[in-house]
Design a protein around this motif. Structure first.
Motif, PDB file in Angstrom:
ATOM      1  N   TRP A 299       0.860  -1.171   0.000  1.00 27.82           N
ATOM      2  CA  TRP A 299       0.000   0.000   0.000  1.00 27.82           C
ATOM      3  C   TRP A 299       0.902   1.228   0.000  1.00 27.82           C
ATOM      4  O   TRP A 299       1.908   1.277   0.701  1.00 27.82           O
ATOM      5  CB  TRP A 299      -0.900   0.010   1.233  1.00 27.82           C
ATOM      6  N   PHE A 300       0.532   2.241  -0.782  1.00 24.62           N
ATOM      7  CA  PHE A 300       1.329   3.453  -0.881  1.00 24.62           C
ATOM      8  C   PHE A 300       0.551   4.632  -0.300  1.00 24.62           C
ATOM      9  O   PHE A 300      -0.678   4.697  -0.392  1.00 24.62           O
ATOM     10  CB  PHE A 300       1.697   3.741  -2.337  1.00 24.62           C
ATOM     11  N   LEU A 301       1.297   5.581   0.274  1.00 27.89           N
ATOM     12  CA  LEU A 301       0.685   6.748   0.893  1.00 27.89           C
ATOM     13  C   LEU A 301       0.589   7.882  -0.112  1.00 27.89           C
ATOM     14  O   LEU A 301       1.584   8.273  -0.725  1.00 27.89           O
ATOM     15  CB  LEU A 301       1.519   7.192   2.101  1.00 27.89           C
ATOM     16  N   GLY A 302      -0.628   8.410  -0.280  1.00 26.13           N
ATOM     17  CA  GLY A 302      -0.841   9.591  -1.096  1.00 26.13           C
ATOM     18  C   GLY A 302      -1.245  10.746  -0.197  1.00 26.13           C
ATOM     19  O   GLY A 302      -2.178  10.622   0.592  1.00 26.13           O
ATOM     20  N   THR A 303      -0.528  11.875  -0.283  1.00 26.96           N
ATOM     21  CA  THR A 303      -0.745  12.990   0.636  1.00 26.96           C
ATOM     22  C   THR A 303      -0.858  14.304  -0.105  1.00 26.96           C
ATOM     23  O   THR A 303      -0.102  14.558  -1.042  1.00 26.96           O
ATOM     24  CB  THR A 303       0.412  13.088   1.650  1.00 26.96           C
ATOM     25  N   VAL A 304      -1.806  15.129   0.318  1.00 27.63           N
ATOM     26  CA  VAL A 304      -1.899  16.524  -0.108  1.00 27.63           C
ATOM     27  C   VAL A 304      -1.847  17.341   1.167  1.00 27.63           C
ATOM     28  O   VAL A 304      -2.793  17.334   1.956  1.00 27.63           O
ATOM     29  CB  VAL A 304      -3.202  16.813  -0.870  1.00 27.63           C
ATOM     30  N   GLY A 305      -0.730  18.011   1.427  1.00 23.23           N
ATOM     31  CA  GLY A 305      -0.543  18.636   2.732  1.00 23.23           C
ATOM     32  C   GLY A 305      -0.408  20.146   2.664  1.00 23.23           C
ATOM     33  O   GLY A 305      -0.051  20.721   1.647  1.00 23.23           O
ATOM     34  N   GLY A 306      -0.681  20.801   3.811  1.00 21.44           N
ATOM     35  CA  GLY A 306      -0.491  22.227   3.966  1.00 21.44           C
ATOM     36  C   GLY A 306      -1.313  23.059   3.013  1.00 21.44           C
ATOM     37  O   GLY A 306      -0.923  24.140   2.604  1.00 21.44           O
ATOM     38  N   HIS A 307      -2.489  22.568   2.629  1.00 23.12           N
ATOM     39  CA  HIS A 307      -3.296  23.218   1.598  1.00 23.12           C
ATOM     40  C   HIS A 307      -4.276  24.186   2.243  1.00 23.12           C
ATOM     41  O   HIS A 307      -5.173  23.789   2.966  1.00 23.12           O
ATOM     42  CB  HIS A 307      -4.054  22.170   0.787  1.00 23.12           C
ATOM     43  N   ARG A 308      -4.107  25.451   2.000  1.00 23.74           N
ATOM     44  CA  ARG A 308      -5.073  26.445   2.454  1.00 23.74           C
ATOM     45  C   ARG A 308      -6.180  26.532   1.412  1.00 23.74           C
ATOM     46  O   ARG A 308      -5.972  26.311   0.258  1.00 23.74           O
ATOM     47  CB  ARG A 308      -4.400  27.798   2.639  1.00 23.74           C
ATOM     48  N   ASP A 309      -7.350  26.848   1.777  1.00 27.13           N
ATOM     49  CA  ASP A 309      -8.489  26.910   0.863  1.00 27.13           C
ATOM     50  C   ASP A 309      -8.897  25.531   0.374  1.00 27.13           C
ATOM     51  O   ASP A 309      -9.393  25.384  -0.733  1.00 27.13           O
ATOM     52  CB  ASP A 309      -8.204  27.767  -0.372  1.00 27.13           C
ATOM     53  N   LEU A 310      -8.667  24.471   1.169  1.00 23.52           N
ATOM     54  CA  LEU A 310      -9.148  23.143   0.804  1.00 23.52           C
ATOM     55  C   LEU A 310     -10.613  23.039   1.236  1.00 23.52           C
ATOM     56  O   LEU A 310     -10.941  22.475   2.262  1.00 23.52           O
ATOM     57  CB  LEU A 310      -8.302  22.062   1.479  1.00 23.52           C
ATOM     58  N   ILE A 311     -11.469  23.643   0.423  1.00 23.52           N
ATOM     59  CA  ILE A 311     -12.865  23.776   0.780  1.00 23.52           C
ATOM     60  C   ILE A 311     -13.714  23.242  -0.347  1.00 23.52           C
ATOM     61  O   ILE A 311     -13.462  23.495  -1.520  1.00 23.52           O
ATOM     62  CB  ILE A 311     -13.236  25.245   1.034  1.00 23.52           C
ATOM     63  N   GLY A 312     -14.727  22.489  -0.002  1.00 24.06           N
ATOM     64  CA  GLY A 312     -15.607  21.912  -0.997  1.00 24.06           C
ATOM     65  C   GLY A 312     -15.551  20.408  -0.933  1.00 24.06           C
ATOM     66  O   GLY A 312     -15.284  19.821   0.101  1.00 24.06           O
ATOM     67  N   SER A 313     -15.812  19.742  -2.045  1.00 23.74           N
ATOM     68  CA  SER A 313     -15.861  18.293  -2.057  1.00 23.74           C
ATOM     69  C   SER A 313     -14.577  17.713  -2.633  1.00 23.74           C
ATOM     70  O   SER A 313     -14.041  18.207  -3.619  1.00 23.74           O
ATOM     71  CB  SER A 313     -17.056  17.799  -2.885  1.00 23.74           C
ATOM     72  N   ILE A 314     -14.070  16.670  -1.973  1.00 26.77           N
ATOM     73  CA  ILE A 314     -12.909  15.937  -2.475  1.00 26.77           C
ATOM     74  C   ILE A 314     -13.416  14.748  -3.268  1.00 26.77           C
ATOM     75  O   ILE A 314     -14.310  14.036  -2.838  1.00 26.77           O
ATOM     76  CB  ILE A 314     -12.048  15.432  -1.305  1.00 26.77           C
ATOM     77  N   LYS A 315     -12.830  14.503  -4.441  1.00 29.77           N
ATOM     78  CA  LYS A 315     -13.255  13.374  -5.256  1.00 29.77           C
ATOM     79  C   LYS A 315     -12.059  12.534  -5.661  1.00 29.77           C
ATOM     80  O   LYS A 315     -10.993  13.045  -6.009  1.00 29.77           O
ATOM     81  CB  LYS A 315     -14.004  13.858  -6.504  1.00 29.77           C
ATOM     82  N   LEU A 316     -12.240  11.219  -5.586  1.00 27.43           N
ATOM     83  CA  LEU A 316     -11.265  10.270  -6.120  1.00 27.43           C
ATOM     84  C   LEU A 316     -11.746   9.872  -7.500  1.00 27.43           C
ATOM     85  O   LEU A 316     -12.867   9.430  -7.665  1.00 27.43           O
ATOM     86  CB  LEU A 316     -11.143   9.028  -5.225  1.00 27.43           C
TER      87      LEU A 316
END
Length: 318
Positions: A299-316
């Protein structure tokens, strides 16, 4: 009389060590030796020690508890050389939990893998400093062998150190998420209100076992995960995009000045050419990974970090 007492103490010590190996050779603090673990390697090797050659610059300051631990000594090895540390287990009807402490530190680390009966259940290759971290993996009832494989990196400035192995009956309990999590889901009990928009005969489904084999939370065939399921046939399967929305990451949850991190664990077992993407509000691409058509048990780690304005819906998206 003195010689008889000395012989008795020696005999008792031998009996205690044999009993420990007979019960579970995986249990080990390394204070009295390797506890039934055996080592193999050429150039690189697992060493029982109280320190690492580089000190805290490339290893822990000392054992997690007590005085002794083992570390992967890479000073006499070459790039990608391997060393194994193995133990035989007595199968448990209820399964068991194997826990261990790990320190991975140094600028030239290689890779550490843990196998159970030939199946990779843990991988580490990143520098996390000299501190000790605890990990655990659930073992299935029939599994009978544990193997740590240490692989040398581009140089010798970096060491993997292991300490305080412990086997307990029954599956491992997943650690609770930190209290500051805005959203967390391991899919063990439900899909956590994550919705899937089926498209072209495909959909995200909560599953266990199957081709994927084991989940990331417990590394068990009984563990659950989300998997892209194909329900179409023939030409109808060509193309298409599938969304899995996390409604908790919405304007009702986060303020505009919040700095947040989104992360996930993923595996891709396709034929190549597919992509896994994380998209914010169907506009901003946060993560993009292509399926390389290389089978991997990790299994591999996917990261999105330190994101300002991460507002709304996240989609894969696939």
């Amino acid at each position: 009389m003195g010689a008889e007492k000395k012989m008795l103490r020696l005999l008792l010590r031998v009996l205690v060590l044999v009993a420990a190996v007979k019960g579970d050779s995986a249990d080990c603090t390394f204070e009295e030796g390797l506890c039934g673990w055996t080592k193999q390697g050429s150039g690189v090797e697992w060493r029982r020690s109280q320190t690492t050659p580089g000190g805290q610059e490339s290893g822990p300051a000392g054992a997690h508890e007590g005085s002794w631990f083992v570390y992967l000594d890479t000073r006499n090895g070459t790039y990608l050389s391997e060393a194994r540390l193995e133990a035989e287990l007595e199968p448990s009807e209820a399964g068991s939990c194997f826990a261990f402490w790990l320190s991975s530190h140094g600028p030239e680390l290689g890779k550490l893998k843990l196998y159970t009966d030939g199946l990779v259940v843990f991988t580490e290759f990143e520098d996390h400093g000299p501190d000790w971290r605890r990990f655990s993996r659930t073992l299935k009832p029939a599994q009978s062998q544990l193997t740590f494989v240490g692989i040398q990196g581009p140089g010798s400035l970096g060491f993997f150190a292991l300490d305080d192995f412990e086997i307990t009956s029954g599956p491992c309990s997943p650690p609770p998420p930190p209290p500051d999590y805005l959203f967390s889901c391991d899919f063990e009990d439900s899909s956590c209100e994550i919705t899937s928009e089926a498209n072209v005969g495909t959909t995200w489904e909560r599953m266990s076992g199957g081709r994927m084999g084991f989940d990331h939370t417990s590394y068990s065939v009984e563990g659950h995960f989300l998997q892209l399921a194909v329900t179409c046939e023939g030409a109808a399967c060509a193309g298409g995009t599938v969304d899995a929305t996390l409604p908790v990451l919405s304007t009702d949850t986060l303020s505009s000045d919040a700095a947040v991190c989104f992360r996930m664990w993923y595996r891709m077992l396709g034929r190549g050419g597919q992509r896994l993407q994380v998209v914010l509000d169907e506009e901003e691409l946060l993560f993009d990974q292509e399926d390389t058509n290389t089978f991997s048990e990790e299994w591999f780690l996917g990261t999105v970090g330190g994101h300002r304005d991460l507002i709304g819906s996240i989609k894969l998206m696939i």
